[in-house]
Design a protein around this motif. Structure first.
Motif, mmCIF file in Angstrom:
data_model
loop_
_atom_site.group_PDB
_atom_site.id
_atom_site.type_symbol
_atom_site.label_atom_id
_atom_site.label_comp_id
_atom_site.label_asym_id
_atom_site.label_seq_id
_atom_site.Cartn_x
_atom_site.Cartn_y
_atom_site.Cartn_z
ATOM 1 N N GLN A 162 -4.019 -2.886 -8.619
ATOM 2 C CA GLN A 162 -4.066 -4.074 -9.460
ATOM 3 C C GLN A 162 -4.041 -3.663 -10.935
ATOM 4 O OE1 GLN A 162 -4.004 -7.244 -8.357
ATOM 5 N NE2 GLN A 162 -3.798 -6.402 -6.287
ATOM 6 N N GLU A 205 -7.243 -3.102 -12.759
ATOM 7 C CA GLU A 205 -8.075 -1.984 -12.323
ATOM 8 C C GLU A 205 -7.479 -0.637 -12.709
ATOM 9 O OE1 GLU A 205 -8.701 -2.443 -8.122
ATOM 10 O OE2 GLU A 205 -9.503 -4.476 -8.327
ATOM 11 N N ASP A 221 -15.948 -1.965 -19.049
ATOM 12 C CA ASP A 221 -15.189 -2.867 -18.185
ATOM 13 C C ASP A 221 -15.542 -2.490 -16.754
ATOM 14 O OD1 ASP A 221 -13.244 -4.068 -16.522
ATOM 15 O OD2 ASP A 221 -11.740 -4.046 -18.105
ATOM 16 N N SER A 235 -14.348 -3.083 -13.951
ATOM 17 C CA SER A 235 -13.273 -2.988 -12.963
ATOM 18 C C SER A 235 -12.197 -1.972 -13.305
ATOM 19 C CB SER A 235 -12.595 -4.359 -12.791
ATOM 20 O OG SER A 235 -13.506 -5.321 -12.319
ATOM 21 N N ARG A 236 -12.087 -1.570 -14.566
ATOM 22 C CA ARG A 236 -10.910 -0.814 -14.993
ATOM 23 C C ARG A 236 -11.138 0.697 -14.952
ATOM 24 N NH1 ARG A 236 -6.176 -2.443 -17.289
ATOM 25 N NH2 ARG A 236 -6.966 -4.485 -17.939
ATOM 26 N N PRO A 275 -16.412 1.374 -13.879
ATOM 27 C CA PRO A 275 -16.721 1.429 -12.453
ATOM 28 C C PRO A 275 -17.509 2.672 -12.053
ATOM 29 C CG PRO A 275 -14.468 0.696 -12.773
ATOM 30 C CD PRO A 275 -14.975 1.117 -14.124
ATOM 31 N N MET A 278 -16.057 1.364 -7.532
ATOM 32 C CA MET A 278 -16.582 0.021 -7.324
ATOM 33 C C MET A 278 -17.197 -0.517 -8.608
ATOM 34 S SD MET A 278 -20.134 0.447 -5.206
ATOM 35 C CE MET A 278 -21.670 0.619 -6.123
ATOM 36 N N ASP A 279 -17.265 -1.832 -8.686
ATOM 37 C CA ASP A 279 -17.966 -2.504 -9.773
ATOM 38 C C ASP A 279 -19.443 -2.117 -9.669
ATOM 39 O OD1 ASP A 279 -19.595 -4.568 -11.082
ATOM 40 O OD2 ASP A 279 -17.752 -5.731 -11.266
ATOM 41 N N SER A 299 -21.607 -5.788 -9.200
ATOM 42 C CA SER A 299 -21.332 -6.633 -8.033
ATOM 43 C C SER A 299 -21.137 -5.823 -6.762
ATOM 44 C CB SER A 299 -20.078 -7.477 -8.283
ATOM 45 O OG SER A 299 -18.908 -6.670 -8.232
ATOM 46 N N GLN A 314 -18.411 -4.718 -5.742
ATOM 47 C CA GLN A 314 -17.102 -5.011 -5.176
ATOM 48 C C GLN A 314 -16.224 -3.762 -5.221
ATOM 49 O OE1 GLN A 314 -15.901 -7.942 -3.654
ATOM 50 N NE2 GLN A 314 -18.130 -8.210 -3.659
ATOM 51 N N ARG A 353 -13.078 -1.376 -5.656
ATOM 52 C CA ARG A 353 -11.928 -1.381 -6.556
ATOM 53 C C ARG A 353 -11.037 -0.176 -6.233
ATOM 54 N NH1 ARG A 353 -12.855 -6.349 -7.549
ATOM 55 N NH2 ARG A 353 -14.374 -6.897 -9.174
#
Length: 463
Positions: free
Chosen positions: A216, A219, A368, A370-371, A376, A418-419, A422, A424, A426
């Motif tokens: 993505q 990310e 950030d 997610s990036r 992360p 991962m985040d 959260s 989540q 990635r």
């Protein structure tokens, strides 16, 4: 103080399902001579990935783990460098960029000693390899000795360290310097934003980002970052991959790279002793490197190590996880250890308050979640922190981190990162070093996975 090179302490619980899942990933990513980080996004052999993967593979097949490292070191250049990618000729050129026809190692790198029969990149990654080789040997010393594993790799590992402490001591202060953001392994870390401002990016139409076919955009590094990466790599290639003579637009001393070099130098001392050599030169070099690390990169005000911009001539005022990873270095002054532990558990990294340490200060201006390396949490850096914490007797914190890592690996399908808030997943799933380091965390305390075991492969993995 427990040595980093010794056996991990027992894991809290049996997690057979998680172990089988991790083994499945490594089986699926095995190519016959090495392991790809992921089948889609990273379809070749990566240098520090293979070192971490070997550390996990040793719990399934010590022989296969040995082969992982032998394959990588087989592509070593004659100047000692271990390239960050070894390209598979079976993979199409458009599957990954920069591809072999960009690096042109066998031609552009001929003067620097690139192998003629294997295409590689021309840059390097952090030197985890001697540490990995020692741990792989300890997993099955009988097979290792029978195959002559350590005698075969010792000279190559020593040459690799000679390269880093010789031609790559570009600052003259005794530390290895990196000439591309991909080399420290944390590609788009905010630590590199300042140094990269000096770099004119390559024209967008001059290349195609194959990574976005699988990842993505939110990310991954930005197009501006990537243009600068391509420019730096092309300039280095066009110089014949020469380190001497200056002219590098990006030159940094990174604390994670040099901490791993020190840990691996201690491992080389063990390897030298095991193979009948003299460990003293390696112990002496590790001591010199430790002194240089503290002298050049320690920031008392920040309570952590910082990267040094050799072009700008200053420490970089960004707080990356790279600055607390030196906990893996044996023999640090007690006041530095205390400061690093305090920083790791403080507001920037919140170890013990969130599941895993982020890659960058969560209060920082560039954070950030997610990036990629701008926030992360990554499994390899947290594995290093877990080892370092345990080395300095912070057992409860290390146990908590280990538990969080295992939970994250299972919940996130062995995600690349991962985040940190959260949780989540990635990046890529079924990621090689996430699965491998999960195996290493699980193996501790399981009698059949003790590093001294000699009963051969398990879980259906054949050498």
């Amino acid at each position: 103080m427990t040595s980093l090179l010794e056996t991990p302490v027992p894991a809290a619980a049996d997690a057979l399902t998680l172990r089988r899942g991790a083994a499945r990933v490594l089986l699926a990513n095995w190519t016959g001579g090495s392991t790809v980080p992921s089948r889609g996004l990273y379809p070749h052999q990566w240098s520090w990935d293979s070192a971490f993967i070997a550390i996990g593979l040793r719990h399934l097949s010590a022989r296969r783990a040995q082969r992982e490292l032998e394959t990588l070191l087989g592509a070593q250049w004659s100047d000692g460098r271990v390239p960050h990618i070894v390209f598979s000729p079976a993979v199409s050129l458009d599957a990954y960029f920069p591809s072999p026809d960009f690096w042109r190692s066998s031609r552009a790198g001929a003067a620097a000693g690139a192998p003629a029969g294997t295409e590689t990149s021309g840059i390097v990654q952090p030197p985890v390899h001697a540490l990995a080789a020692w741990l792989v040997h300890c997993a099955d010393p009988e097979t290792s000795r029978r195959r002559g594993f350590l005698p075969r790799v010792y000279g190559r590992l020593a040459a690799w360290h000679d390269y880093l402490t010789g031609p790559r001591d570009l600052g003259g202060g005794g530390l290895a310097a990196m000439v591309h953001p991909w080399e420290p392994g944390m590609d788009n870390s905010p630590c590199w934003d300042g140094p990269l401002e000096r770099v004119e990016p390559a024209a967008p139409g001059s290349y195609r980002r194959a990574d976005l076919d699988h990842g993505q955009p939110a990310e991954r590094p930005t197009d501006l970052d990537y243009g600068r990466y391509v420019r730096l790599a092309a300039d280095y290639r066009d110089s014949g991959y020469a380190d001497a003579g200056g002219g590098h637009a990006f030159v940094v001393e990174d604390p994670c790279v040099n901490a791993l070099l020190i840990a691996s130098e201690h491992a080389l001392a063990r390897i030298a002793a095991e193979t009948g050599g003299d460990p003293a030169p390696h112990e002496e070099r590790a001591a010199r490197l430790t002194g240089a690390l503290v002298e050049r990169l320690w920031s008392p005000a920040e309570g952590m190590f910082l990267s040094r911009d050799l072009v700008g001539g200053h420490l970089i005022a960004e707080r990356s996880v790279a600055g607390i990873i030196p906990l893996i270095v044996p023999g640090l002054p007690p006041e530095i250890v205390e400061a690093l532990v305090a920083t790791a558990s403080g507001d920037a990294f919140r170890l013990g308050r969130i599941p895993m340490a982020p890659s960058y200060d969560v209060t920082g201006h560039a954070f950030d979640p997610s990036r990629y390396w701008r926030g992360p949490a990554w499994f390899n850096t947290n594995w290093l922190l877990e080892r370092g914490l345990r080395q300095y007797g912070r057992t409860a914190t290390a146990d908590s981190l280990r538990t969080s890592m295992l939970a994250a690996a299972q919940a996130g399908d062995f995600a690349e990162y991962m985040d940190p808030f959260s949780e989540q997943p990635r990046g890529a799933r079924d990621f090689g070093w996430t699965a491998a380091l999960t195996l290493d965390l699980l193996a501790a305390g399981r009698p059949e996975e003790d590093p001294a075991r000699t009963d051969g492969p398990s879980d259906g993995v054949q050498a």
